[in-house]
Design a protein around this motif. Structure first.
Motif, PDB file in Angstrom:
ATOM      1  N   PRO A 198       0.833  -1.210   0.000  1.00 40.91           N
ATOM      2  CA  PRO A 198       0.000   0.000   0.000  1.00 40.91           C
ATOM      3  C   PRO A 198       0.864   1.255   0.000  1.00 40.91           C
ATOM      4  CG  PRO A 198      -0.766  -1.591   1.629  1.00 40.91           C
ATOM      5  CD  PRO A 198       0.577  -2.071   1.170  1.00 40.91           C
ATOM      6  N   VAL A 199       0.659   2.096  -0.986  1.00 44.90           N
ATOM      7  CA  VAL A 199       1.458   3.299  -1.167  1.00 44.90           C
ATOM      8  C   VAL A 199       0.555   4.528  -1.157  1.00 44.90           C
ATOM      9  CG1 VAL A 199       2.929   4.557  -2.793  1.00 44.90           C
ATOM     10  CG2 VAL A 199       3.201   2.098  -2.527  1.00 44.90           C
ATOM     11  N   ALA A 200       1.021   5.594  -0.516  1.00 39.40           N
ATOM     12  CA  ALA A 200       0.381   6.900  -0.659  1.00 39.40           C
ATOM     13  C   ALA A 200       1.268   7.710  -1.594  1.00 39.40           C
ATOM     14  CB  ALA A 200       0.256   7.595   0.700  1.00 39.40           C
ATOM     15  N   LEU A 201       0.717   8.091  -2.721  1.00 42.27           N
ATOM     16  CA  LEU A 201       1.480   8.786  -3.750  1.00 42.27           C
ATOM     17  C   LEU A 201       0.910  10.181  -3.972  1.00 42.27           C
ATOM     18  CD1 LEU A 201       3.598   8.795  -6.060  1.00 42.27           C
ATOM     19  CD2 LEU A 201       1.844   7.751  -7.520  1.00 42.27           C
ATOM     20  N   GLY A 202       1.723  11.203  -3.702  1.00 37.32           N
ATOM     21  CA  GLY A 202       1.323  12.576  -3.965  1.00 37.32           C
ATOM     22  C   GLY A 202       2.009  13.073  -5.223  1.00 37.32           C
ATOM     23  N   ILE A 203       1.229  13.464  -6.229  1.00 35.48           N
ATOM     24  CA  ILE A 203       1.789  13.897  -7.508  1.00 35.48           C
ATOM     25  C   ILE A 203       1.613  15.398  -7.663  1.00 35.48           C
ATOM     26  CG2 ILE A 203       1.777  13.619 -10.008  1.00 35.48           C
ATOM     27  CD1 ILE A 203       0.447  10.895  -9.608  1.00 35.48           C
ATOM     28  N   PHE A 204       2.705  16.141  -7.559  1.00 32.88           N
ATOM     29  CA  PHE A 204       2.667  17.560  -7.878  1.00 32.88           C
ATOM     30  C   PHE A 204       2.721  17.692  -9.398  1.00 32.88           C
ATOM     31  CE2 PHE A 204       4.065  17.624  -3.502  1.00 32.88           C
ATOM     32  CZ  PHE A 204       3.475  18.775  -2.988  1.00 32.88           C
ATOM     33  N   GLY A 205       1.774  18.444  -9.950  1.00 30.70           N
ATOM     34  CA  GLY A 205       1.594  18.445 -11.395  1.00 30.70           C
ATOM     35  C   GLY A 205       0.605  17.367 -11.792  1.00 30.70           C
ATOM     36  N   GLY A 206      -0.306  17.060 -10.867  1.00 31.60           N
ATOM     37  CA  GLY A 206      -1.247  15.958 -11.061  1.00 31.60           C
ATOM     38  C   GLY A 206      -2.252  16.144 -12.169  1.00 31.60           C
ATOM     39  N   ALA A 207      -2.386  17.377 -12.680  1.00 25.52           N
ATOM     40  CA  ALA A 207      -3.290  17.623 -13.812  1.00 25.52           C
ATOM     41  C   ALA A 207      -2.499  18.032 -15.049  1.00 25.52           C
ATOM     42  CB  ALA A 207      -4.298  18.717 -13.452  1.00 25.52           C
ATOM     43  N   GLY A 208      -1.177  17.856 -14.986  1.00 24.52           N
ATOM     44  CA  GLY A 208      -0.317  18.271 -16.083  1.00 24.52           C
ATOM     45  C   GLY A 208      -0.155  17.216 -17.157  1.00 24.52           C
ATOM     46  N   ASP A 209       0.507  17.610 -18.229  1.00 28.35           N
ATOM     47  CA  ASP A 209       0.646  16.754 -19.400  1.00 28.35           C
ATOM     48  C   ASP A 209       1.444  15.487 -19.090  1.00 28.35           C
ATOM     49  OD1 ASP A 209       0.013  16.638 -22.289  1.00 28.35           O
ATOM     50  OD2 ASP A 209       2.191  16.578 -22.509  1.00 28.35           O
TER      51      ASP A 209
ATOM     52  N   GLY B 272      -2.554  20.140  -8.033  1.00 29.82           N
ATOM     53  CA  GLY B 272      -2.391  21.037  -9.172  1.00 29.82           C
ATOM     54  C   GLY B 272      -2.983  22.409  -8.906  1.00 29.82           C
ATOM     55  N   ARG B 273      -2.743  23.335  -9.819  1.00 33.36           N
ATOM     56  CA  ARG B 273      -3.183  24.719  -9.635  1.00 33.36           C
ATOM     57  C   ARG B 273      -4.670  24.914  -9.899  1.00 33.36           C
ATOM     58  NH1 ARG B 273       0.899  27.926 -13.406  1.00 33.36           N
ATOM     59  NH2 ARG B 273       0.342  26.170 -14.745  1.00 33.36           N
TER      60      ARG B 273
ATOM     61  N   ALA C 287      -3.458  23.122  -5.288  1.00 32.63           N
ATOM     62  CA  ALA C 287      -2.191  23.426  -4.642  1.00 32.63           C
ATOM     63  C   ALA C 287      -1.515  24.664  -5.223  1.00 32.63           C
ATOM     64  CB  ALA C 287      -1.244  22.231  -4.766  1.00 32.63           C
ATOM     65  N   ASP C 288      -1.140  25.563  -4.325  1.00 33.62           N
ATOM     66  CA  ASP C 288      -0.221  26.648  -4.635  1.00 33.62           C
ATOM     67  C   ASP C 288       1.084  26.273  -3.952  1.00 33.62           C
ATOM     68  OD1 ASP C 288       1.360  28.909  -4.752  1.00 33.62           O
ATOM     69  OD2 ASP C 288      -0.147  30.285  -3.959  1.00 33.62           O
ATOM     70  N   VAL C 289       2.088  25.879  -4.724  1.00 30.76           N
ATOM     71  CA  VAL C 289       3.286  25.281  -4.131  1.00 30.76           C
ATOM     72  C   VAL C 289       4.074  26.262  -3.267  1.00 30.76           C
ATOM     73  CG1 VAL C 289       3.487  23.601  -5.985  1.00 30.76           C
ATOM     74  CG2 VAL C 289       4.761  25.756  -6.141  1.00 30.76           C
TER      75      VAL C 289
END
Length: 200
Positions: A30-41, A70-71, A112-114
């Motif tokens: 079981p992994v918790a994965l946070g993707i910054f840029g999650g709505a990006g190309d 994402g933003r 997210a606003d980084v």
């Protein structure tokens, strides 16, 4: 990211190596994965299809959770719709049935606003909530963002204690690593300051 030995502008750093990990190395934990840029190309074209493949092949546990950051302003349901459309467009296999439904159920979204402290407070709350609901064996932050955003994200994660803990969170930094020699060196120093090599 490769540099010829004769190039004078190369930066020696293990963090300049490719972040691509062979699928065979993934364990069904079981992994918790946070993707910054999650709505990006990059996320839509590469990460999501790869994660779906891992999920189908039982190399990504059904107890795992994915938080796309994402933003854009989106609800969880709107993000799941984006995920489904991206998989329909870019996945190599059919996108239907219980596998896709189960995968999308594991996905949520964080606006997210980084550069905002509130982003990391909310991310910390989400991770705590996920951990309290089930057994999480690994925590990974994937930075699928432009080089200019890596520094504030690393600072934000470290500042809110999101790079510490018993899970020893991992940080995956997508190439390019910096926009030039100076920025690459600065990022290298920042990472060495806040993270162990085993975390990157």
């Amino acid at each position: 990211m490769k540099h010829d030995k004769g190039q004078s502008d190369s930066v020696e750093s293990r963090f300049l190596r490719s972040c691509e990990a062979p699928v065979e190395e993934w364990k069904a934990e079981p992994v918790a994965l946070g993707i910054f840029g999650g709505a990006g190309d990059l996320c839509k074209r590469m990460l999501l299809p790869t994660l779906l493949t891992l999920y189908r092949e039982k190399k990504l546990s059904a107890d795992s959770c994915i938080v796309g950051a994402g933003r854009r302003e989106m609800s969880d349901e709107e993000y799941r719709g984006l995920v489904r459309r991206s998989l329909e467009q870019f996945s190599s296999g059919p996108v239907e049935g219980k596998d896709i439904e189960g995968f999308c159920e594991r996905v949520s979204y964080l606006r997210a606003d980084v550069r905002s402290e509130e982003t990391y407070k909310e991310l910390r709350r989400r991770i705590s909530q996920i951990s309290s609901q089930g057994r999480i064996e690994e925590l990974i932050y994937y930075l699928a963002v432009p080089p200019s955003l890596i520094e504030p994200i690393i600072e934000g994660l470290f500042g809110r204690g999101l790079c510490a803990g018993s899970l020893e969170p991992k940080v995956v930094i997508e190439k390019p690593f910096g926009s030039d020699k100076a920025s690459a060196s600065r990022l290298n120093e920042l990472i060495l300051k806040h993270l162990k090599e085993s975390q990157v």
